[in-house]
Design a protein around this motif. Structure first.
Motif, mmCIF file in Angstrom:
data_model
loop_
_atom_site.group_PDB
_atom_site.id
_atom_site.type_symbol
_atom_site.label_atom_id
_atom_site.label_comp_id
_atom_site.label_asym_id
_atom_site.label_seq_id
_atom_site.Cartn_x
_atom_site.Cartn_y
_atom_site.Cartn_z
ATOM 1 N N SER A 163 -53.419 77.281 31.530
ATOM 2 C CA SER A 163 -52.616 77.873 30.461
ATOM 3 C C SER A 163 -52.277 79.327 30.760
ATOM 4 C CB SER A 163 -53.358 77.760 29.132
ATOM 5 O OG SER A 163 -54.639 78.355 29.226
ATOM 6 N N THR A 182 -47.208 67.439 32.495
ATOM 7 C CA THR A 182 -46.388 67.411 31.281
ATOM 8 C C THR A 182 -45.212 66.456 31.435
ATOM 9 O OG1 THR A 182 -46.976 69.721 30.866
ATOM 10 C CG2 THR A 182 -45.105 68.847 29.651
ATOM 11 N N GLN A 205 -51.890 62.800 25.719
ATOM 12 C CA GLN A 205 -51.186 64.043 25.409
ATOM 13 C C GLN A 205 -52.084 65.020 24.665
ATOM 14 O OE1 GLN A 205 -47.765 62.196 23.440
ATOM 15 N NE2 GLN A 205 -46.439 63.012 25.025
ATOM 16 N N LEU A 209 -53.297 68.706 25.666
ATOM 17 C CA LEU A 209 -52.883 69.825 24.817
ATOM 18 C C LEU A 209 -54.062 70.659 24.332
ATOM 19 C CD1 LEU A 209 -50.713 71.311 23.093
ATOM 20 C CD2 LEU A 209 -51.069 69.548 21.338
#
Length: 502
Positions: A163, A182, A205, A209
């Motif tokens: 990130s 992604t 997902q 996330l």
């Protein structure tokens, strides 16, 4: 004479510069994306059926050349809905340029399948990705200039970014930055159709996330209960409290727990079907392989199942099981499974473990490889690695090179060196399909028990069961019944025991 040559050289250089400066309108700047077939050779065979599901998927298409976009939008609020224009980036160490280019071409195919237009690609050679911006600082600035020059609005990295790397690279290039994982998750979310498939994709997902949540502004403010004023005064507003991002994390974990329970609830029905096949000793054959290698086309060619066939990555997500019958009357099943890809996200392997059980529980594995792919050895290794992760290393394997109508004899010799016992087929033209079907039937497991019985004529159901689930060696009609010599399962052997002879 010298001046003329200099003028020609200058003009050639100018032509090259102008050619590079022209706007790029073709989505594939690397040539054909390697995981996708050329459109001219990607036709359907008669065994694929009507393909109504494919027509539904292609029912909405964008028409080029009809844009009435305003050129001056200074006085109005304007939002444009369009395909994303993307630039690809990757990092490779010394000596790995060819693999990096293959991976980047595959990323181009993934981006096209997800609905983007690939404008350019950039590879940097360095021992390790930069821990701050993935690319080095200088290359990140070059990427910013390329993004501005081609008008891209998204950058896709050919790796799974932390990130912090994604945020730092976004700060440099000033457009959205995403990674390979992604894109794959986005394709899966588009193609998921069944309830189980949608739950598996959503779980993957959310797992991706959760560690990448970030907040700003009100997302980082404390939550307070009661009637608290704007200044945050009064009871209920003091103490550490809970930030909005912590609340989001808690909700995601709660939803993930619900999805895991939902996926577990699908297991009994799937296990019951599998147990019924095992009880009746119906052999199972799993078709596995790289994405877009032609697994669904091969299933259609072997069984005329009519399952969805599309020249796209991960077109099929849900395992499709079809009944087949051998030449001697034995029934077996063929299962089409989800395709694999290099650097397949760990979240997807875990979320689709229930679907991949069809591979782990099979009696025979048909490993389909795209014979026209530039790097078939990488396909073989990638699929075998994932099969090992789901416990399928000990399953007998048949390697099948598909799409051989697109290669010549020299390329066949190279493929033969990768897998000497491989079969060469073309699901589009039908070449080699009959031989492959015969080899699958030959390698089906033999029932465990050999029996000799004189079955009365009023027990025709037992004779039928022998034909359907056993291997009949011989049969002869006698005065008191049918004398059979066969290999059968334990359950059927117990039913035939009262009529056993010498």
């Amino acid at each position: 004479m010298t001046n003329t040559n200099d003028d020609n050289i200058t003009q050639d250089a100018l032509d090259r510069v102008l050619a590079n400066a022209e706007p790029r309108t073709q989505p594939r700047v690397f040539g054909a994306a390697q995981a996708l077939q050329d459109a001219a050779s990607a036709g359907h065979s008669h065994a694929d059926g009507e393909q109504w599901e494919l027509e539904d998927r292609h029912a909405l298409r964008r028409v080029a050349g009809l844009s009435t976009e305003l050129q001056d939008v200074t006085e109005v609020e304007y939002r444009q809905l369009r395909l994303e224009n993307v630039v690809l980036v990757g990092v490779y160490p010394q000596g790995a340029q060819e693999d990096a280019e293959n991976s980047l071409r595959e990323l181009a195919a993934l981006a096209e399948t997800a609905g983007a237009v690939v404008l350019d690609g950039l590879l940097q050679r360095r021992p390790h990705p930069d821990p701050a911006t993935y690319l080095g600082r200088g290359k990140a600035q070059e990427l910013k200039d390329i993004v501005a020059a081609v008008g891209a609005d998204t950058v896709i990295a050919d790796a799974e970014l932390a990130s912090s790397q994604r945020r730092a690279l976004e700060d440099v290039v000033k457009v959205k930055v995403i990674d390979r994982t992604t894109v794959i998750l986005d394709i899966f979310s588009q193609h998921a159709k069944s309830r189980e498939g949608k739950a598996q994709v959503e779980l993957a997902q959310l797992e991706y996330l959760l560690p990448r949540l970030r907040g700003w502004g009100e997302s980082m403010s404390r939550q307070a209960g009661g009637q608290v004023g704007a200044g945050g005064a009064g009871m209920g507003s003091r103490g550490p409290g809970e930030t909005k991002i912590e609340l989001d994390r808690r909700r995601i974990r709660t939803r993930m727990a619900q999805l895991r329970k939902q996926i577990r609830d699908f297991a009994p029905a799937r296990d019951a079907k599998r147990a019924e096949r095992k009880r009746n000793t119906i052999p199972s054959v799993a078709i596995a392989g790289y994405t877009n290698a032609g697994k669904s086309s091969l299933l259609n060619a072997l069984t005329s199942a009519g399952v969805l066939v599309e020249n796209a990555l991960f077109a099929t997500l849900d395992a499709t099981v079809r009944r087949a019958e051998s030449a001697d009357g034995r029934v077996y099943t063929l299962a089409d499974t989800v395709g694999f890809v290099r650097n397949l996200p760990h979240q997807l392997v875990e979320a689709f473990r229930s679907t991949l059980e069809e591979v782990g529980q099979a009696d025979l594995l048909v490993h389909v490889v795209d014979g026209s792919h530039p790097d078939p050895s990488a396909q073989l290794q990638t699929v075998r690695d994932v099969i090992g992760d789901v416990g399928g290393r000990d399953i007998p394997e048949m390697v099948v090179f598909n799409k051989v109508d697109l290669i010549d004899e020299d390329e066949r010799l190279v493929l033969r060196g990768l897998a000497p016992d491989a079969h060469f087929v073309s699901s589009r033209t039908g070449e080699g399909i009959a031989e492959l079907r015969a080899e699958i039937e030959r390698r089906l497991p033999m029932p465990a028990i050999e029996v000799r019985a004189l079955v009365p004529y009023d027990r025709g159901d037992l004779i039928s069961a022998v034909h359907e689930s056993g291997v009949l060696v011989s049969s002869e009609h006698e005065e008191n019944g049918t004398a059979v010599h066969a290999h059968v399962s334990e359950r059927l052997a117990a039913e035939l025991a009262p009529f056993a002879i010498g």
